[in-house]
Each structure stands twice: as structure tokens, then as C-alpha cells.
Scaffold this active site. Structure first.
Site, PDB file in Angstrom:
ATOM      1  N   ARG A  18       0.727  -1.161   0.090  1.00 49.16           N
ATOM      2  CA  ARG A  18      -0.052   0.257  -0.040  1.00 49.16           C
ATOM      3  C   ARG A  18       0.834   1.176  -0.021  1.00 49.16           C
ATOM      4  NH1 ARG A  18      -3.673  -2.071   4.979  1.00 49.16           N
ATOM      5  NH2 ARG A  18      -1.986  -3.325   5.084  1.00 49.16           N
ATOM      6  N   ALA A 366      33.153  36.921  -0.350  1.00 50.82           N
ATOM      7  CA  ALA A 366      31.771  36.597  -0.858  1.00 50.82           C
ATOM      8  C   ALA A 366      32.188  35.992  -2.247  1.00 50.82           C
ATOM      9  CB  ALA A 366      30.917  37.828  -1.247  1.00 50.82           C
TER      10      ALA A 366
HETATM   11  C1  UD1 Z   1      -2.175  -5.800  12.400  1.00 52.99           C
HETATM   12  C2  UD1 Z   1      -3.258  -6.483  13.326  1.00 52.99           C
HETATM   13  C3  UD1 Z   1      -4.539  -5.537  13.618  1.00 52.99           C
HETATM   14  C4  UD1 Z   1      -4.051  -4.287  14.082  1.00 52.99           C
HETATM   15  C5  UD1 Z   1      -2.905  -3.684  13.335  1.00 52.99           C
HETATM   16  C6  UD1 Z   1      -2.258  -2.540  14.099  1.00 52.99           C
HETATM   17  C7  UD1 Z   1      -3.135  -8.898  13.056  1.00 52.99           C
HETATM   18  C8  UD1 Z   1      -3.610 -10.096  12.140  1.00 52.99           C
HETATM   19  N1  UD1 Z   1      -3.626  -7.638  12.651  1.00 52.99           N
HETATM   20  O1  UD1 Z   1      -3.088  -5.636  11.073  1.00 52.99           O
HETATM   21  O2  UD1 Z   1      -5.269  -6.415  14.607  1.00 52.99           O
HETATM   22  O3  UD1 Z   1      -5.066  -3.508  14.530  1.00 52.99           O
HETATM   23  O4  UD1 Z   1      -1.968  -4.469  12.743  1.00 52.99           O
HETATM   24  O5  UD1 Z   1      -1.579  -1.752  13.090  1.00 52.99           O
HETATM   25  O6  UD1 Z   1      -1.837  -9.077  13.492  1.00 52.99           O
HETATM   26  N2  UD1 Z   1       4.016  -9.117   8.950  1.00 52.99           N
HETATM   27  C9  UD1 Z   1       4.898  -9.984   8.483  1.00 52.99           C
HETATM   28  N3  UD1 Z   1       4.396 -10.998   7.862  1.00 52.99           N
HETATM   29  C10 UD1 Z   1       3.460 -11.352   7.487  1.00 52.99           C
HETATM   30  C11 UD1 Z   1       2.390 -10.396   7.951  1.00 52.99           C
HETATM   31  C12 UD1 Z   1       2.751  -9.143   8.415  1.00 52.99           C
HETATM   32  O7  UD1 Z   1       6.029  -9.672   8.637  1.00 52.99           O
HETATM   33  O8  UD1 Z   1       3.091 -12.523   7.147  1.00 52.99           O
HETATM   34  C13 UD1 Z   1       4.541  -7.639   9.341  1.00 52.99           C
HETATM   35  C14 UD1 Z   1       4.311  -6.384   8.554  1.00 52.99           C
HETATM   36  O9  UD1 Z   1       5.374  -6.129   7.831  1.00 52.99           O
HETATM   37  C15 UD1 Z   1       3.878  -5.402   9.587  1.00 52.99           C
HETATM   38  C16 UD1 Z   1       3.131  -6.389  10.770  1.00 52.99           C
HETATM   39  O10 UD1 Z   1       3.606  -7.521  10.485  1.00 52.99           O
HETATM   40  O11 UD1 Z   1       5.077  -4.797  10.034  1.00 52.99           O
HETATM   41  C17 UD1 Z   1       1.504  -6.107  10.514  1.00 52.99           C
HETATM   42  O12 UD1 Z   1       1.052  -6.429   9.310  1.00 52.99           O
HETATM   43  P1  UD1 Z   1       0.038  -5.875   8.437  1.00 52.99           P
HETATM   44  O13 UD1 Z   1      -0.346  -6.301   7.345  1.00 52.99           O
HETATM   45  O14 UD1 Z   1       0.447  -4.214   8.588  1.00 52.99           O
HETATM   46  O15 UD1 Z   1      -1.059  -5.884   9.754  1.00 52.99           O
HETATM   47  P2  UD1 Z   1      -2.428  -4.817   9.688  1.00 52.99           P
HETATM   48  O16 UD1 Z   1      -3.512  -5.305   8.430  1.00 52.99           O
HETATM   49  O17 UD1 Z   1      -2.244  -3.644   9.929  1.00 52.99           O
HETATM   50 CA    CA Z   2      -0.024  -2.431   9.392  1.00 54.36          CA
END
Ligand code: UD1
Ligand code: CA
Length: 453
Positions: A18, A366
Site C-alpha cells: 500500500r 563573498a
Molecule cells: C495488524 C493486526 C491488527 C492491528 C494492526 C495494528 C494482525 C492479524 N492484525 O493488522 O489487529 O489492529 O496490525 O496496526 O496481527 N508482517 C509480516 N509477515 C506477515 C504479515 C505481516 O512480517 O506475514 C508484518 C508487517 O510487515 C507489519 C506487521 O507484521 O510490520 C503487521 O502487518 P500488517 O499487514 O500491516 O497488519 P495490519 O493489517 O495492519
Molecule cells: Ca499495519
């Protein structure tokens, strides 16, 4: 009292689709420092602490950044992006070594503070299996919702799986969790992927812990501390929060910011006492400004150290490797780079001083330019103490101007000038009596004058 050991696992494997950027999400900067660096600075540090960062395949730059900030950081690659719980388990070997507290943080929530990590660890000491960090979201869309029964946390529901009723809940999951190390792997291994996205959700740890008869508790914090960054707009919001914090901290420490909302600071900016920053100044990473210095409007600086009572700008650009001694003065439209200017040096107008050393109390007129680049490589200009360089001089490096030397204005200096010597190097002036009148007459007749002007 024995302090509990900790392992912090920072999840940073996401592509950050995103963000619509080729840079991995956690390397985007806020206040001059990567999102990841902010989180790593807040994580528990020192004896009895370990740190693991989970990165995506092809994210060597993220691993480098982790080690730059914390040389003890272990990195783990999550090959397939199957969800936040799957990501934590990429660091299984680190977790299996055993720890009192297992902290999980997201690399995309850079505003988190060290104090919050400590607050989350406290319930573990008193027997809780899991602490979840919650916040009241102005707009909860996209966040996991914390479902409570009275004061008890029973589950976290992701947006995609929530009923319309559950979506009305504004108490949200910040993403940071703290597990009691004894049960952590046991809980994590039970997390499945039976949800609308088919991902292993870390948030399911809550129901699993409860089903095991263990306690999960919520600690609340402000929304500003846990803003998750998924888009460029959210990156800008986090920047605004961070800048507000940095400006307030600077003012609390005695810095005068005349129009704070126009001054951009970096997380590592260092200030002495009685520093004055005028409106519209940008301070990039690696800048320190000593007591009594004044930074005038529209100045821009990166990796520069500014001595006591020095004066910079207006409209000055200090590039990396600039060091200004006490009382030095850099005026308008002056650019410096890899330049050491000793105490009392004055470069007041329209100059470029790069790859140079300028001795104390020298006066650089200058329009003086250090010609540091010959098209192939960079060369140094050394100027001794108390030298005087006349206006519009070109110092063709490598070149050395001795202490107390005097350079006549308009000189092109290509050879070393000894101490106390005077050097004037310019073409002789040609004068034609009445030449200007003949020129103007020729112009009125629409003809070019005979001689060159
Ligand atoms: C996540 C939480 C949500 C919370 C929100 C807060 C989960 C399922 N959801 O959603 O409840 O309100 O954060 O910001 O935990 N990442 C990995 N590997 C993966 C998936 C994610 O390393 O397979 C890392 C991403 O890089 C990121 C973090 O985990 O730093 C969160 O992942 P993201 O996809 O941003 O989760 P959200 O949809 O924001
Ligand atoms: Ca996030």
C-alpha cells in the site's frame, strides 16, 4: 528483585504494497530515521535482552538496517507471507532458546515508546500469559477490534472477519503483544488460519490463551503512539506526530523555536543551551548544535556539527561532514560539505566550501569557491589560520593557502601560497579611453562596435 530476560521479535517482512514504493516499507523515514530504527530504539536494550527481526526474502537492506541500529540483532527470513503469527514463528529458534518475556512489535508502528514496552511487561510478572496493547481509534477501520466482557479481553477480531456490531467497537489492537515466555510457543503453535484471508493471525493468541485457562490483559495507550503505517498518507501523519514531539522536547530543553511548526528536526538532533532556531529551518540526521548558536531562516543541514555561538544562514546549506567551530559564521547562500571551519571563521556570502579545512579566524570573501572536483576525483583545500581570501576567488584543489596569507579578489589560485604571502592572480585590466561612449553610439545605430567588449 531479579529482572526478567526478554526477547523482542519485530515483524518487518511485509512488502508494504500500500506504500506503492520500491523501498521496503520499514525503511521509509520518519524524522530522518527509518520506521524500523524507531521501533528498535524503543525495544528493551542492554543485558538480559535479545532482539530478532523478521524480514522478507530479498530484504537484505532491512537486515543491514537492523544490524546498524542494534549490532546484536538476529534476523530471520519469512519466506512466505502467511500472516503475523506465521511471521513470529519465523524466529522460532530464538524463541525456543527461552526467555522470561517475549515481546512482539511491528516494524510499521514507529511511534511506540520504551516506556510502553515496560508497562506491557508488568502484568507478566504477576502471572498473566499475554498482554495486548490497545488504543481508542478515532476511526477503527482496518484495525483488529478488542472484544471485551466487562474488563476481560476475550478475543481480537480482524476487520474482515468482524460482524457489523463488532465493527462498531473502537478499542483496537495496536499490534504490540507481550507473552510470558513459558507459554509463548505453546500458544503460537496452536494458531490456525481458518479466517476469511486464510492467514495465521497473531491476534488469535488471545482466545487460545483463554481456552488454555490463561489470562490475557489489555493495556491502553494513545492512538498517536501506535499509528500503524500502511500508506504514504499515514507516513505523513506519523511524521507530524513525531515532529510535534521533537519540537516540544527541544523547547522543554531550552531551545528557542520562534515558529516551531515550521522547523523540521531529526530524531537524533542534539542541542546545547540557548540555541535559537528561526522559522523555516530543516535539520536532517546527524546534526548537533552547541550552546548559544543561532540558525537563521531557510537553512538546511545534514550531518553537521555547529559550535558554540556560531551563526548559520539565512539560506545556508550545510552538507555532511561540516563542522563549524565556536563563533564561526556561515552566511546567506553558502554551501559547505566535508568542511572543517575552525573557531571564528567567517564565510558570509555566496560561497562553496567543500573538502576543505579552514583555520581559525580566516575570512573567506563573498563568492569564494573551492574547486574540489576536476571531473575525475575530489581534492582538498587547506587554508591556514587568519587567512584572508578576497571575494570571487577560485581555489583550485589540491591547494594550500598558508596561515595569514592574503588572496586578492578575483584570483584563480592553482599553486600553494606560503604563510603570510600575498597572491593575486588575475588577467590585467584593459582600459580604452572613451570606449563606453563609442559602444553606446554604435548600439544606437544598430551596429556592433568594432572592438570586442
Ligand atoms: C495488524 C493486526 C491488527 C492491528 C494492526 C495494528 C494482525 C492479524 N492484525 O493488522 O489487529 O489492529 O496490525 O496496526 O496481527 N508482517 C509480516 N509477515 C506477515 C504479515 C505481516 O512480517 O506475514 C508484518 C508487517 O510487515 C507489519 C506487521 O507484521 O510490520 C503487521 O502487518 P500488517 O499487514 O500491516 O497488519 P495490519 O493489517 O495492519
Ligand atoms: Ca499495519
Amino acid at each position: 528483585m531479579t529482572t526478567r530476560s526478554s526477547l523482542t521479535v519485530v515483524l518487518a517482512a511485509g512488502e508494504g504494497t500500500r506504500m506503492r514504493s520500491s523501498l521496503p516499507k520499514v525503511l521509509h523515514p520518519v524524522a530522518g530515521e527509518s520506521l524500523l530504527a524507531h521501533v528498535l530504539h524503543a525495544a528493551p536494550n542492554g543485558s538480559g535482552t535479545r532482539l530478532a527481526v523478521v524480514i522478507g526474502p530479498d530484504h537484505a537492506a532491512v537486515a543491514d538496517e537492523a544490524r546498524r541500529i542494534r549490532s546484536d540483532a538476529e534476523t530471520f527470513v519469512q519466506r512466505e507471507r502467511l500472516g503475523t503469527a506465521h511471521a513470529v514463528l519465523a524466529a522460532r529458534t530464538a524463541i525456543a532458546q527461552g526467555t522470561d518475556d517475549l515481546l512482539v512489535a511491528f516494524g510499521d508502528t514507529p511511534l511506540i515508546s520504551a516506556e510502553t514496552f515496560e508497562r506491557m511487561r508488568a502484568p507478566l510478572k504477576n502471572g498473566a500469559a499475554l498482554t495486548v496493547l490497545g488504543f481508542r481509534a478515532a476511526d477503527p477501520t482496518g484495525y483488529g477490534r478488542l472484544l471485551m466482557q466487562g474488563s476481560k479481553l476475550v478475543a481480537i477480531r480482524e476487520q474482515a472477519d468482524a460482524t457489523p456490531e463488532e465493527r462498531k467497537v473502537t478499542l483496537c489492537n495496536a499490534g504490540v503483544m507481550a507473552f510470558d515466555g513459558k507459554n509463548a510457543l505453546n500458544i503460537l503453535d496452536k494458531i490456525g488460519n481458518a479466517n476469511s484471508k486464510g492467514e495465521y493471525y497473531l491476534v488469535d493468541a488471545v482466545t487460545i490463551a483463554r481456552d488454555m485457562g490463561l489470562e490475557a490483559v489489555v493495556i491502553e495507550t494513545s492512538e498517536d503512539e501506535v499509528r500503524g503505517i500502511n500508506t504514504k498518507a499515514q507516513l505523513a501523519e506519523a511524521e507530524a506526530v513525531m515532529q510535534a514531539r521533537l519540537r516540544k522536547a527541544a523547547m522543554d530543553a531550552g531551545v528557542t523555536l520562534i515558529a516551531p511548526e515550521t522547523v523540521y528536526l531529526s530524531a537524533d538532533t542534539k542541542f546545547g543551551k540557548d540555541v535559537i532556531i528561526e522559522p523555516f529551518v530543516v535539520i536532517g540526521p546527524g546534526v548537533s548544535i552547541a550552546d548559544g548558536a543561532v540558525i537563521h531562516s531557510f537553512s538546511h543541514m545534514v550531518e553537521a556539527s555547529i559550535g558554540r555561538s556560531a551563526s548559520v544562514g539565512p539560506y545556508a546549506r550545510l552538507r555532511p561532514g561540516t563542522s563549524l567551530g565556536d563563533g564561526a559564521r556561515i552566511g546567506n547562500f553558502v554551501e559547505t560539505k566535508a568542511a572543517k571551519l575552525e573557531a571564528g571563521v567567517k564565510v558570509n556570502h555566496l560561497s562553496y566550501i567543500g573538502d576543505a579545512e579552514v583555520g581559525a579566524n580566516s575570512n573567506i570573501g563573498a563568492g569564494t569557491i573551492t574547486c574540489n572536483y576536476d571531473g575525475f576525483s575530489k581534492h582538498k583545500t587547506l587554508i591556514g589560520e587568519g587567512a584572508f581570501v578576497g571575494t570571487n576567488s577560485s581555489l583550485v584543489a589540491p591547494v594550500k593557502i598558508g596561515a595569514g596569507a592574503y588572496i586578492g579578489s578575483g584570483s584563480v589560485i592553482t599553486r600553494d601560497v606560503p604563510d603570510d604571502a600575498m597572491a593575486i592572480e588575475r588577467s590585467p585590466q584593459s582600459i580604452r579611453e572613451g570606449g563606453a561612449t563609442r559602444y553606446r553610439e554604435a548600439k544606437t545605430r544598430g551596429k556592433k562596435p568594432k572592438h570586442k567588449t
